[in-house]
Design a protein around this motif. Structure first.
Motif, PDB file in Angstrom:
ATOM      1  N   SER A  91       0.992  -1.324   0.160  1.00 30.84           N
ATOM      2  CA  SER A  91      -0.356   0.057   0.258  1.00 30.84           C
ATOM      3  C   SER A  91       1.160   1.462  -0.419  1.00 30.84           C
ATOM      4  CB  SER A  91      -0.660   0.133   0.845  1.00 30.84           C
ATOM      5  OG  SER A  91      -0.300   0.116   2.418  1.00 30.84           O
ATOM      6  N   ALA A  96      -1.611   3.393  -1.619  1.00 33.35           N
ATOM      7  CA  ALA A  96      -3.113   3.277  -1.470  1.00 33.35           C
ATOM      8  C   ALA A  96      -3.053   2.462  -0.338  1.00 33.35           C
ATOM      9  CB  ALA A  96      -2.924   1.534  -2.237  1.00 33.35           C
ATOM     10  N   LYS A  99      -6.801  -2.421   2.897  1.00 36.13           N
ATOM     11  CA  LYS A  99      -7.544  -3.147   1.601  1.00 36.13           C
ATOM     12  C   LYS A  99      -7.919  -2.921  -0.133  1.00 36.13           C
ATOM     13  CE  LYS A  99     -11.469   0.083   2.596  1.00 36.13           C
ATOM     14  NZ  LYS A  99     -12.925   0.243   3.601  1.00 36.13           N
ATOM     15  N   GLU A 100      -7.096  -1.906  -0.614  1.00 39.33           N
ATOM     16  CA  GLU A 100      -6.914  -1.743  -1.203  1.00 39.33           C
ATOM     17  C   GLU A 100      -6.326  -2.519  -2.795  1.00 39.33           C
ATOM     18  OE1 GLU A 100      -8.284   2.454  -2.291  1.00 39.33           O
ATOM     19  OE2 GLU A 100      -6.891   1.916  -1.749  1.00 39.33           O
ATOM     20  N   HIS A 233      -5.102   5.576  -4.829  1.00 36.74           N
ATOM     21  CA  HIS A 233      -5.936   6.243  -4.560  1.00 36.74           C
ATOM     22  C   HIS A 233      -6.209   7.514  -4.340  1.00 36.74           C
ATOM     23  CE1 HIS A 233      -9.432   6.244  -1.436  1.00 36.74           C
ATOM     24  NE2 HIS A 233      -8.976   7.407  -0.998  1.00 36.74           N
ATOM     25  N   PHE A 259      -3.886  -3.266  -7.438  1.00 35.55           N
ATOM     26  CA  PHE A 259      -4.644  -2.612  -6.932  1.00 35.55           C
ATOM     27  C   PHE A 259      -6.127  -2.377  -7.292  1.00 35.55           C
ATOM     28  CE2 PHE A 259      -6.301   1.446  -7.413  1.00 35.55           C
ATOM     29  CZ  PHE A 259      -6.232   2.022  -6.554  1.00 35.55           C
ATOM     30  N   HIS A 261      -9.934   0.092  -6.884  1.00 41.04           N
ATOM     31  CA  HIS A 261     -10.275   1.591  -5.981  1.00 41.04           C
ATOM     32  C   HIS A 261     -11.201   1.061  -4.689  1.00 41.04           C
ATOM     33  CE1 HIS A 261     -11.056   5.732  -4.621  1.00 41.04           C
ATOM     34  NE2 HIS A 261      -9.818   5.893  -4.565  1.00 41.04           N
ATOM     35  N   GLU A 262     -10.879   1.143  -3.999  1.00 46.83           N
ATOM     36  CA  GLU A 262     -11.673   1.489  -2.909  1.00 46.83           C
ATOM     37  C   GLU A 262     -13.079   1.378  -2.969  1.00 46.83           C
ATOM     38  OE1 GLU A 262     -12.170   4.742  -0.177  1.00 46.83           O
ATOM     39  OE2 GLU A 262     -12.375   3.511   1.929  1.00 46.83           O
ATOM     40  N   LEU A 265     -15.548  -1.901  -3.798  1.00 45.91           N
ATOM     41  CA  LEU A 265     -15.007  -3.605  -3.532  1.00 45.91           C
ATOM     42  C   LEU A 265     -16.085  -3.631  -2.938  1.00 45.91           C
ATOM     43  CD1 LEU A 265     -11.792  -1.970  -1.129  1.00 45.91           C
ATOM     44  CD2 LEU A 265     -11.695  -4.074  -2.930  1.00 45.91           C
TER      45      LEU A 265
END
Ligand SMILES: Cc1ncc(COP(=O)(O)O)c(C=O)c1O
Length: 285
Positions: A91, A96, A99-100, A233, A259, A261-262, A265
């Motif tokens: 990350s 990032a 969690k990404e 991010h 990766f 992006h959030e 998700l």
């Protein structure tokens, strides 16, 4: 003081001494030539071996030898949680949230998985923009993705070529092509750095223009991750994938990274291709 570039040994030595990364040089094994370290310019293909890697391998081989399946739970670094150990560093490397990102598979496999999830061609919106002269694996990957959907690569793939004898693309040229493709554009799949020219593309501007056209922006970061700082991010990049055997020095065949992006998700319309990993641990075992 920063002196202008000079093609001399003295200038190179001076810049090396000033480089804050200079002390890391001694952390790596160099191939030998006539009793000396070679000057290694092939980190873009395979990074040098870190000196601590043999010990790290030895630890895991010992766990495997002594515990076999028990190594998943009771080894020095219980294997069950390997992706968790890697998330903090990954990350930071790509800018990032933890969690990404994760580590899995090889780069081309990850690109395929990501594109299969993100590329949703319709009768109107189906085009894919790439840089001309993208790495061959990406060209094959996009072409076969298009065929997988029963479409014709000649009608789907828009390649951007340098203009007027130039070797590189301008950001304006890229964003104008994105704008002109408009509501026919489904996805942009660009290298982060072109493997041949070394051009670092403006990922933030490309992503912004892609989103304004209502499409998805994905990047192959093989030559970027571990080489140039990233802020995936904040730049709102939709997805990216990279390998770890170049500037991350993880060794031939090492596991790649990705990766997402959030914002995607928990998106129920995502065609997420799942296995037992990526699900809650309780439902995995
Ligand atoms: C830009 C780029 N994309 C994709 C690949 C292919 O990677 P892999 O063989 O790990 O899938 C490479 C390999 O060098 C690369 O440089």
């Amino acid at each position: 003081m920063h002196h202008p570039f000079q093609a001399t040994n003295a200038y190179a030595t001076e810049m090396d001494l000033k480089d804050p990364l200079n002390p890391f040089r001694k952390e790596f094994h160099f191939p030998q030539h006539q009793g000396k370290d070679v000057i290694y310019f092939c980190g873009n293909s395979l990074g040098l071996q870190p000196k601590n890697v043999a010990n790290a391998f030895e630890t895991e081989l010992t766990t495997w030898k002594e515990m076999a399946v028990g190594g998943y739970f009771n080894g020095t670094n219980p294997w069950l949680y390997y992706q968790e150990y890697l998330k903090p560093a990954l990350s930071r490397l790509v800018g990032a949230k933890e969690k990404e990102v994760s580590a899995m598979n090889g780069l081309t496999v990850n690109l395929h998985l990501l594109m299969l999830s993100f590329y949703k061609p319709t009768a109107k919106r189906f085009k894919i923009i790439m840089e001309a002269g993208a790495f061959p694996s990406d060209q094959y990957a996009v072409e076969t993705l298009v065929r997988h959907f029963g479409l014709n690569p000649d009608e789907v793939i828009v390649e951007i070529h340098p203009k007027d004898g130039a070797k590189t693309l301008t950001t304006q040229q890229i964003t104008e092509t994105i704008k002109a493709t408009g509501d026919e554009l489904a996805m942009v799949l660009f290298g982060g750095i072109n493997y041949y020219t070394g051009q670092f593309f403006d990922l933030a501007s490309i992503t912004k223009a892609t989103h304004e056209a209502g499409a998805i922006a994905g990047f192959d970061l093989a030559h970027v991750t571990g080489n140039i700082p990233l802020a995936l991010h904040d730049w709102n990049v939709d997805f990216a994938a990279w390998c770890s055997y170049k500037y991350l020095n993880a060794g031939p065949g090492a596991t790649g990274g990705y990766f997402i992006h959030e914002s995607h998700l928990d998106n129920p319309s995502m065609n997420r291709l799942a296995g037992w990993w990526g699900n809650e641990e309780s439902t995995r075992l």
